[in-house]
Design a protein around this motif. Structure first.
Motif, short mmCIF file in Angstrom:
data_model
loop_
_atom_site.label_atom_id
_atom_site.label_comp_id
_atom_site.label_asym_id
_atom_site.label_seq_id
_atom_site.Cartn_x
_atom_site.Cartn_y
_atom_site.Cartn_z
N PHE A 74 18.55 19.10 2.95
CA PHE A 74 19.40 18.22 3.73
C PHE A 74 20.75 18.85 3.99
N GLU A 75 21.28 18.66 5.20
CA GLU A 75 22.68 18.97 5.46
C GLU A 75 23.43 17.65 5.29
N VAL A 76 24.29 17.60 4.29
CA VAL A 76 24.99 16.37 3.93
C VAL A 76 26.44 16.48 4.38
N PHE A 77 26.93 15.41 5.00
CA PHE A 77 28.31 15.32 5.47
C PHE A 77 29.03 14.28 4.62
N ILE A 78 30.16 14.66 4.01
CA ILE A 78 30.98 13.71 3.26
C ILE A 78 32.44 13.98 3.61
N ASP A 79 33.09 13.01 4.20
CA ASP A 79 34.54 13.04 4.44
C ASP A 79 35.00 14.36 5.08
N GLY A 80 34.31 14.78 6.14
CA GLY A 80 34.73 15.96 6.89
C GLY A 80 34.16 17.29 6.41
N THR A 81 33.37 17.27 5.33
CA THR A 81 32.80 18.51 4.78
C THR A 81 31.28 18.44 4.82
N LYS A 82 30.64 19.58 5.20
CA LYS A 82 29.17 19.65 5.22
C LYS A 82 28.70 20.64 4.17
N GLN A 83 27.54 20.34 3.58
CA GLN A 83 26.92 21.20 2.58
C GLN A 83 25.41 21.06 2.68
N VAL A 84 24.70 22.17 2.64
CA VAL A 84 23.23 22.11 2.61
C VAL A 84 22.81 22.01 1.15
N LEU A 85 21.97 21.01 0.88
CA LEU A 85 21.48 20.75 -0.48
C LEU A 85 19.97 20.69 -0.46
N GLU A 86 19.35 21.09 -1.58
CA GLU A 86 17.90 21.05 -1.69
C GLU A 86 17.50 20.49 -3.04
N ALA A 87 16.19 20.45 -3.28
CA ALA A 87 15.64 19.82 -4.48
C ALA A 87 16.41 20.24 -5.74
N GLY A 88 16.79 19.24 -6.52
CA GLY A 88 17.53 19.47 -7.75
C GLY A 88 19.02 19.31 -7.61
#
Length: 125
Positions: A74-88
């Protein structure tokens, strides 16, 4: 065994044991399906399935949220910042922050909210 039974949720507390195969799933459209698991007034756990390219639109709410990536990417967006996260991996969202997600590889998120999401239960908060 049959189909999972559909249960109308109108209470602010789940039964002590929540059996996934017997718990209703809600198709939210756009490749997203939600299943409400255990909850009480101060906490709620929800499993959310995403198909590839499904979008959890940017939104905010008064609840604290901590999410565990059970599977997928998932590409997650929180308060102006994006991060790609995966299982775990996991993420935390403080109350009232804008957030959303794009599913890059089909997967499942386990959301925990505090207090419970009254809107998910169809009760007034």
């Amino acid at each position: 065994m049959g189909e999972p039974r559909m249960v109308m949720v109108k209470e602010a507390q789940s039964p002590p044991f929540v059996v996934a195969k017997d718990t209703a799933k809600e198709d939210l459209g756009g490749g997203i399906t939600r299943q409400i698991l255990g909850y009480g007034p101060e906490i709620m756990v929800v499993r959310v399935w995403f198909e590839k390219d499904a979008v959890g639109d940017v939104h905010s709410h008064r609840h604290s949220q901590s999410t565990y990536v059970e599977s997928g990417k998932f590409e997650v967006f929180i308060d102006g910042t994006k991060q790609v996260l995966e299982a775990g991996d996991s993420f935390y969202i403080a109350p009232h922050l804008d957030h959303g997600a794009v599913c890059l590889e089909a997967g499942v998120l386990i959301d925990t909210f505090s207090p419970l999401r009254e809107d998910f239960l169809g009760i007034e908060g």
